[in-house]
Motif scaffolding. Structure first.
Motif, mmCIF file in Angstrom:
data_model
loop_
_atom_site.group_PDB
_atom_site.id
_atom_site.type_symbol
_atom_site.label_atom_id
_atom_site.label_comp_id
_atom_site.label_asym_id
_atom_site.label_seq_id
_atom_site.Cartn_x
_atom_site.Cartn_y
_atom_site.Cartn_z
ATOM 1 N N GLY A 183 -1.625 24.586 -11.173
ATOM 2 C CA GLY A 183 -2.951 24.116 -10.777
ATOM 3 C C GLY A 183 -2.927 23.381 -9.463
ATOM 4 O O GLY A 183 -3.825 23.541 -8.631
ATOM 5 N N MET A 187 -4.894 25.159 -6.488
ATOM 6 C CA MET A 187 -5.995 24.342 -6.002
ATOM 7 C C MET A 187 -6.103 24.456 -4.482
ATOM 8 O O MET A 187 -7.198 24.474 -3.919
ATOM 9 C CB MET A 187 -5.764 22.890 -6.402
ATOM 10 C CG MET A 187 -6.781 21.905 -5.860
ATOM 11 S SD MET A 187 -6.405 20.192 -6.326
ATOM 12 C CE MET A 187 -4.944 19.876 -5.309
ATOM 13 N N GLY A 191 -9.155 25.302 -1.860
ATOM 14 C CA GLY A 191 -9.552 24.272 -0.909
ATOM 15 C C GLY A 191 -9.334 24.627 0.547
ATOM 16 O O GLY A 191 -9.748 23.878 1.427
ATOM 17 N N ASN A 342 -14.962 24.380 -7.843
ATOM 18 C CA ASN A 342 -13.979 25.467 -7.886
ATOM 19 C C ASN A 342 -12.575 24.903 -7.668
ATOM 20 O O ASN A 342 -11.626 25.229 -8.399
ATOM 21 C CB ASN A 342 -14.328 26.499 -6.809
ATOM 22 C CG ASN A 342 -13.304 27.605 -6.668
ATOM 23 O OD1 ASN A 342 -12.418 27.790 -7.497
ATOM 24 N ND2 ASN A 342 -13.416 28.356 -5.587
ATOM 25 N N ILE A 343 -12.457 24.015 -6.685
ATOM 26 C CA ILE A 343 -11.157 23.415 -6.371
ATOM 27 C C ILE A 343 -10.710 22.473 -7.486
ATOM 28 O O ILE A 343 -9.593 22.563 -7.998
ATOM 29 C CB ILE A 343 -11.247 22.645 -5.040
ATOM 30 C CG1 ILE A 343 -11.571 23.598 -3.895
ATOM 31 C CG2 ILE A 343 -9.953 21.895 -4.749
ATOM 32 C CD1 ILE A 343 -12.170 22.914 -2.695
ATOM 33 N N GLY A 344 -11.602 21.547 -7.853
ATOM 34 C CA GLY A 344 -11.252 20.576 -8.873
ATOM 35 C C GLY A 344 -10.943 21.224 -10.210
ATOM 36 O O GLY A 344 -10.053 20.770 -10.948
ATOM 37 N N ARG A 346 -9.502 23.998 -10.736
ATOM 38 C CA ARG A 346 -8.160 24.593 -10.726
ATOM 39 C C ARG A 346 -7.121 23.590 -11.230
ATOM 40 O O ARG A 346 -6.206 23.955 -11.965
ATOM 41 C CB ARG A 346 -7.809 25.080 -9.312
ATOM 42 C CG ARG A 346 -8.642 26.261 -8.887
ATOM 43 C CD ARG A 346 -8.491 26.627 -7.420
ATOM 44 N NE ARG A 346 -9.466 27.650 -7.067
ATOM 45 C CZ ARG A 346 -9.168 28.893 -6.721
ATOM 46 N NH1 ARG A 346 -7.902 29.285 -6.660
ATOM 47 N NH2 ARG A 346 -10.120 29.768 -6.441
ATOM 48 N N PHE A 347 -7.269 22.349 -10.832
ATOM 49 C CA PHE A 347 -6.326 21.335 -11.295
ATOM 50 C C PHE A 347 -6.696 20.834 -12.696
ATOM 51 O O PHE A 347 -5.841 20.707 -13.569
ATOM 52 C CB PHE A 347 -6.294 20.170 -10.312
ATOM 53 C CG PHE A 347 -5.324 19.090 -10.704
ATOM 54 C CD1 PHE A 347 -3.965 19.277 -10.569
ATOM 55 C CD2 PHE A 347 -5.779 17.885 -11.228
ATOM 56 C CE1 PHE A 347 -3.059 18.282 -10.934
ATOM 57 C CE2 PHE A 347 -4.894 16.894 -11.601
ATOM 58 C CZ PHE A 347 -3.531 17.096 -11.458
ATOM 59 N N SER A 397 -16.097 25.750 -11.767
ATOM 60 C CA SER A 397 -14.840 25.075 -12.126
ATOM 61 C C SER A 397 -13.989 25.964 -13.031
ATOM 62 O O SER A 397 -12.759 25.980 -12.932
ATOM 63 C CB SER A 397 -15.124 23.737 -12.808
ATOM 64 O OG SER A 397 -15.480 23.900 -14.167
ATOM 65 N N GLY A 400 -12.349 28.818 -10.942
ATOM 66 C CA GLY A 400 -11.104 28.347 -10.337
ATOM 67 C C GLY A 400 -10.047 28.050 -11.374
ATOM 68 O O GLY A 400 -8.863 28.364 -11.189
ATOM 69 N N GLY A 401 -10.459 27.450 -12.499
ATOM 70 C CA GLY A 401 -9.512 27.136 -13.555
ATOM 71 C C GLY A 401 -8.837 28.357 -14.134
ATOM 72 O O GLY A 401 -7.673 28.309 -14.533
ATOM 73 N N ALA A 404 -5.902 29.279 -11.921
ATOM 74 C CA ALA A 404 -4.798 28.332 -11.998
ATOM 75 C C ALA A 404 -4.087 28.361 -13.344
ATOM 76 O O ALA A 404 -2.908 28.028 -13.429
ATOM 77 C CB ALA A 404 -5.318 26.924 -11.715
#
Length: 550
Positions: A183, A187, A191, A342-344, A346-347, A397, A400-401, A404
């Motif tokens: 992740g 991420m 980003g 989307n970025i957040g 992933r983590f 989210s 993206g998740g 990851a």
């Protein structure tokens, strides 16, 4: 715990880029590896931000106004030197990015496992940055085919290799936190545009002259910056020896979290139904999200119309010029907010999967996502703008998740020995979804408009179809089971494969920095090098997104 030996031995010393050269030595801190991966992913993630170039490139000849040619076709656009390109000609680069990414990841994944992440990272840097240089030549000479070749094909190969280069390594360094580790890196891919797009805008404004829109100069400057960061990332990679484990960590029983302790060979992974079920899981999750995210800006304006600008009785087609500008600014803020989620995501989701399990995490994606899509028309009909925006931020989210979480899902099912190469092959699902998702959304949107459906309702049927896609993904995920023992590599063959990754004596017990407190001064510097650009990008994005709440 198995420890690390010096890599020197009989015979010639390994080359600078060889896998044997980068086996970590005693005292190495595993927290240095994620920043190296981020350095590469933040650069190649600019692929998502290439839309910032489309409008300037559509007037590359006219500079202030496009030089339009009525008889221009896609084929003639490739070689014309007298007509400005249409945006529809340029966006093919975006399609090439993700088709070539998936293809190159599948083709070169096995080579990456043998060659190691450093060599793959260096090749990725040369391809991605070299592709930008070829594109700069294409812009300067006004040859679109050179842009397609440079960024789309050569750069696409760099995308594929750069994307998968850290996956296997991170999973092996963080067997206790597989989801979190992948992740952190992936991420960065989400980003990259958040940093690269505003940076590219600044550069284009700096290089712009009465005779140039400043794009080819920006390509060269960005390519030079990315080359430095990507090479630094590639040379920062280290691999652990076979059998290495973090101090004090004991693998969980496989039955509790559906995590295998065996390894499936690359030659066999695609022969299993589990591979194709996970392929379908990724494809359906991405297809159901990528198309609607791609039309986020017009969707918000068409659905809410004048309600966005304090004129609820004014429809989207009735906007005056000032209302168009105001609505476009609000829609841009919506896109920025989606990018952040989307970025957040992933983590967040990948880290959460370490606790929930990968199968349960994907079940949440499909159930929650389908529910949000079905609720979206009701939220739009009741003019609940804030809830509508929140629903699509959550969907973004999980989009993206999903990216990851999938490498850790593969490691759970197929083991870690060939996970990078298996992941590369699985990314063909992304290539498929990158075509399928936007086509479904675009075709259905155009059909609804042609049928005379009012603008605020044209997305209602699309939402239902996307929810059905997610329901199908839920069933595929439900069908995934642990692999039968016959698929795993035998001990003798595994020992032969791992022969070059030699353990060391017990004298180096506990020598890895993570066992003595985690991030040290050197790791802090590495994290700052990638963290400060990320924070700058977040600040820029939030500043633009605030317009939604003014």
């Amino acid at each position: 715990m198995v420890q690390i030996a010096a890599t020197d031995g009989p015979g010639a010393r390994p080359g600078l880029l060889d896998r044997e050269r980068i086996i970590a030595r005693p005292g190495f801190n595993r927290w240095l590896v994620p920043p190296a991966a981020l350095a590469i992913h933040l650069c190649i993630g600019m692929a998502y931000g290439f839309s910032v170039f489309w409008l300037p490139l559509s007037r590359a000849i006219g500079v202030t106004q496009p030089v339009a040619c009525a008889d221009l076709t896609l084929f003639s656009a490739l070689t014309t030197t007298s007509c400005d390109w249409r945006i529809s000609d340029l966006v093919w680069i975006y399609t090439l990015f993700f088709v070539v990414l998936g293809t190159s990841a599948a083709v070169f994944g096995g080579w990456l496992e043998r060659a190691g992440p450093r060599k793959a990272g260096v090749v990725a840097a040369i391809c991605w940055c070299g592709g930008m240089a070829v594109s700069a030549l294409g812009i300067a000479s006004h040859q679109l085919w050179l842009m397609w070749l440079g960024s789309g094909v050569i750069g696409g190969v760099g995308l594929g290799l750069g994307y998968i280069s850290p996956v296997s390594t991170l999973i092996k360094w963080f067997p206790d936190r597989r989801g979190m580790a992948t992740g952190m890196a992936i991420m960065g891919f989400g980003g990259g545009a958040m940093i690269g797009s505003p940076l590219a805008n600044m550069m284009m404004n700096h290089f712009r002259t009465p005779d140039s829109v400043g794009v080819w100069e920006t390509f060269l400057a960005l390519g030079a910056i990315y080359l430095v960061f990507m090479l630094a990332g590639a040379f920062g990679y280290r691999v652990p020896p076979a059998g290495w484990r973090p101090d004090g960590w004991t693998p969980k029983p496989a039955s509790k979290a559906m995590i295998t302790h065996g390894h499936v060979h690359l030659r066999d992974a695609h022969k299993t139904p589990q591979f194709w079920l996970i392929w379908a899981v990724l494809c359906l999750n991405v297809s159901a999200s990528i198309g609607i995210i791609g039309v986020a800006a017009p969707m918000l304006q068409e659905i809410f119309g004048g309600a966005l600008v304090g004129a609820p009785d004014v429809g989207f087609l009735e906007f005056d010029e000032q209302q168009k500008l105001s609505a476009a600014a609000i829609a841009a803020g919506f896109v920025g907010l989606i990018s952040l989620f989307n970025i957040g995501g992933r983590f967040f989701w990948a880290s959460l999967s370490d606790h929930l399990g990968r199968k349960a995490t994907y079940a949440v994606f499909f159930v929650l996502g389908a529910g949000l899509y079905l609720a979206a028309p009701m939220l739009a009909g009741s003019h609940a703008l804030a809830l509508f925006v929140l629903a699509f931020c959550v969907i973004a989210s999980m989009y993206g998740g999903g990216f990851a979480t999938i490498p850790a899902y593969l490691a759970d099912i197929f083991g870690t020995q060939f996970v990078g190469a298996i992941h590369g092959r699985l990314l063909t699902a992304w290539s498929t979804a990158g075509i399928l998702g936007p086509l479904v959304v675009a075709y259905m949107r155009d059909a609804q408009i042609a049928a005379g459906v009012p603008r605020p309702q044209i997305y209602d049927t699309i939402m239902i179809v996307l929810a059905v896609m997610l329901a199908a993904g839920f069933l595929c995920n439900l069908a995934i089971r642990p692999l039968a023992e016959r698929w795993f590599i035998g001990k003798a063959e595994l020992a032969e494969i791992q022969a070059k990754l030699r353990p060391v004596d017990a004298a180096h017990e506990g020598s890895f920095g993570i066992g003595r407190g985690g991030i040290d001064a050197r790791a802090a510097i590495a994290w700052a090098a990638v963290g400060l650009p990320i924070l700058w990008g977040v600040w820029i994005t939030l500043d633009k997104a605030l317009v939604l709440f003014r």
